[in-house]
Enzyme design. Structure first.
Site, PDB file in Angstrom:
ATOM      1  N   GLN A  65       8.415  36.882  -7.340  1.00 36.98           N
ATOM      2  CA  GLN A  65       9.298  35.870  -6.750  1.00 36.98           C
ATOM      3  C   GLN A  65       8.549  34.958  -5.763  1.00 36.98           C
ATOM      4  O   GLN A  65       8.841  33.768  -5.669  1.00 36.98           O
ATOM      5  CB  GLN A  65      10.456  36.582  -6.045  1.00 36.98           C
ATOM      6  CG  GLN A  65      11.619  35.650  -5.781  1.00 36.98           C
ATOM      7  CD  GLN A  65      12.720  36.343  -5.002  1.00 36.98           C
ATOM      8  OE1 GLN A  65      12.470  37.109  -4.076  1.00 36.98           O
ATOM      9  NE2 GLN A  65      13.945  36.080  -5.379  1.00 36.98           N
ATOM     10  N   ARG A 105      -2.685  34.646 -15.181  1.00 33.41           N
ATOM     11  CA  ARG A 105      -3.291  35.613 -14.260  1.00 33.41           C
ATOM     12  C   ARG A 105      -2.400  36.847 -14.107  1.00 33.41           C
ATOM     13  O   ARG A 105      -1.222  36.711 -13.733  1.00 33.41           O
ATOM     14  CB  ARG A 105      -3.490  34.946 -12.889  1.00 33.41           C
ATOM     15  CG  ARG A 105      -3.980  35.858 -11.802  1.00 33.41           C
ATOM     16  CD  ARG A 105      -5.399  36.247 -12.015  1.00 33.41           C
ATOM     17  NE  ARG A 105      -5.923  37.050 -10.907  1.00 33.41           N
ATOM     18  CZ  ARG A 105      -7.084  37.665 -10.941  1.00 33.41           C
ATOM     19  NH1 ARG A 105      -7.859  37.560 -12.020  1.00 33.41           N
ATOM     20  NH2 ARG A 105      -7.511  38.362  -9.907  1.00 33.41           N
ATOM     21  N   GLU A 145       0.835  -1.206   0.000  1.00 31.19           N
ATOM     22  CA  GLU A 145       0.000   0.000   0.000  1.00 31.19           C
ATOM     23  C   GLU A 145       0.866   1.252   0.000  1.00 31.19           C
ATOM     24  O   GLU A 145       0.624   2.195  -0.754  1.00 31.19           O
ATOM     25  CB  GLU A 145      -0.920   0.002   1.236  1.00 31.19           C
ATOM     26  CG  GLU A 145      -1.718   1.299   1.376  1.00 31.19           C
ATOM     27  CD  GLU A 145      -2.797   1.260   2.461  1.00 31.19           C
ATOM     28  OE1 GLU A 145      -2.929   0.228   3.147  1.00 31.19           O
ATOM     29  OE2 GLU A 145      -3.512   2.258   2.592  1.00 31.19           O
TER      30      GLU A 145
END
Ligand SMILES: Cc1cc2nc3c(=O)[nH]c(=O)nc-3n(C[C@H](O)[C@H](O)[C@H](O)COP(=O)(O)OP(=O)(O)OC[C@H]3O[C@@H](n4cnc5c(N)ncnc54)[C@H](O)[C@@H]3O)c2cc1C
Length: 390
Positions: free
Chosen positions: A289, A278, A252
């Site tokens: 930055q 954007r 798992e």
């Protein structure tokens, strides 16, 4: 020259084929399924036809006979293509902690009986270890199995909590205690047929749990009340449960987590695209930055997590069960997965909180990783104890 980080071209092709399939057939409708907490039945059938339900299972039992690394590559492709992370979880639980343990530990009869049904997706599998009062302390479980005097059956009594696929599973691997021992003593794994959709007498789902993330993956509390199981349905021998459970949890922590690598890739691509599009203060936010550093760290986290997961799968392919490597991969991937999903929301600003952008869902879905399959705290304990030898 032994160190080789590349996938073969066939493995790359499998990854890409699964990604394309999942993008087309699994992703659509993810938003609605998340809202309604609905399982993608149609997607399950299509994924089964595509051959995703029994990838590493040998062909003689109805699987694809893929090696572990190819299976991992397919799981990464699934995560990249399918935005329905609940579906990815359900498929992973079915394959990695139900079908694989039966393949690894089952008798020839059990493999012939159950694997073709699981590998074809006709039956859904689950793994029942956690109980309401035994989570991290999994071996403190209280579910009991008693042999009938004629030696033909076990009678199972107890409750399992948070079981992925539990409410819709046809088979649950149930960890129970035989005899009066404590801890690992007497732990035994049973293959339990639930009779879904008409549950057999003695089996019931006490509740389908409503969750914050992975909402399209059904999670349930399962109750066993004098459930009669044929004695032949013991997996891997009475008293060998601890060994099987540790092995299954190692699978798992190596393979079930692989789709998260694909989801992280998808999230990073989404964040890059959005930050370039954007604009604020007259320029793309990618020019700031503060945003660049988030994107840079997302890439670093992704690549580091990828190689830990790849290494874990590679070890399995070599036949090595490394509890340590699996815990390292699982811990790191879970923690950075949450960080990445959080940063993705932050990069998207207010839109990151709006459902249709599918970013907030990524954060909700990411939360499970540091809980399921053993919490981050427990992974740290395993890692520390292994290297300290205490
Ligand atoms: C959506 C979902 C799906 C799941 N699917 C399955 C499944 O298919 N099968 C299955 O068997 N289980 C499943 N689980 C259960 C999961 O494995 C457990 O929730 C997990 O192991 C933690 O157990 P718990 O919730 O009881 O928390 P607890 O064990 O009660 O832990 C509570 C907190 O205490 C901390 N803690 C506990 N013990 C220690 C310790 N010794 N040292 C330090 N910190 C500690 C934990 O890290 C955690 O922060 C699932 C859970 C969820 C939420």
């Amino acid at each position: 020259m032994a160190l080789d980080f590349s996938l073969t071209s066939e493995q790359e092709q499998v990854m890409e084929a699964v990604r394309k399939f999942a993008e087309k057939e699994i992703s659509p409708g993810s938003i609605e399924r998340d809202i309604n907490g609905e399982f993608h039945w149609e997607g399950w059938k299509k994924a089964a036809e595509f051959g995703l339900m029994g990838m590493p299972i040998p062909e003689e039992y109805g699987g694809q006979g893929y090696d572990v690394i190819t299976t991992m590559a397919a799981m990464v492709g699934l995560g990249k293509g399918s935005k329905d992370q609940g579906f990815n979880l359900s498929l992973g639980a079915h394959l990695v902690i139900c079908a694989i343990p039966i393949w690894q530990w089952g008798t020839e009869e059990q493999k012939k009986k159950y694997l073709p049904k699981l590998a074809s997706g006709e039956w859904i599998g689950a793994f029942g270890l956690t109980e309401p009062n035994a989570g991290s302390d999994a071996f403190g479980l209280r579910t009991k199995a008693e042999l009938t005097p004629d030696g033909k059956y076990y009678i199972l009594n107890g409750t399992k909590m948070f079981i992925t696929n539990g409410p819709i599973a046809n088979i649950v691997l149930v960890a129970a205690r035989v005899g009066e021992g404590r801890g690992a003593r007497g732990l035994t794994v049973f293959i339990v047929e639930t009779g879904y959709p008409n549950y057999v007498e003695g089996f019931s789902v006490a509740q389908k749990l409503d969750k914050v993330g992975m909402r399209s993956s059904p999670t349930g509390e399962l109750v066993f009340e004098d459930l009669k199981i044929p004695a032949g349905n013991v997996l891997g021998g009475v008293g060998n449960g601890a060994m099987i459970l540790i092995d299954s949890l190692t699978w798992e922590r190596s393979l079930l987590i692989a789709p998260a690598i694909g989801s992280m890739e998808l999230g990073l691509e989404r964040a890059i695209k959005y930050s370039l599009e954007r604009e604020q203060f007259g320029k793309p936010i990618a020019k700031f930055q503060a945003i660049q550093h988030k994107i840079a760290m997302m890439k670093v986290y992704l690549e580091a997590a990828r190689w830990l997961v790849y290494k874990s799968a590679w070890l399995r392919e070599q036949g090595i069960q490394s509890v340590l490597d699996a815990s390292i991969a699982k811990l790191f991937l879970s923690e950075v997965g949450i960080k990445m999903a959080f940063d993705e929301v932050q990069i998207h600003g207010g839109y990151g909180l709006i459902r249709e952008y599918e970013v907030e869902r990524g954060l909700r879905d990411a939360l499970l990783a540091s809980i399921g399959g053993g919490t981050s705290e427990i992974q740290k304990t395993i890692i520390a104890r292994t290297i300290l030898g205490v």
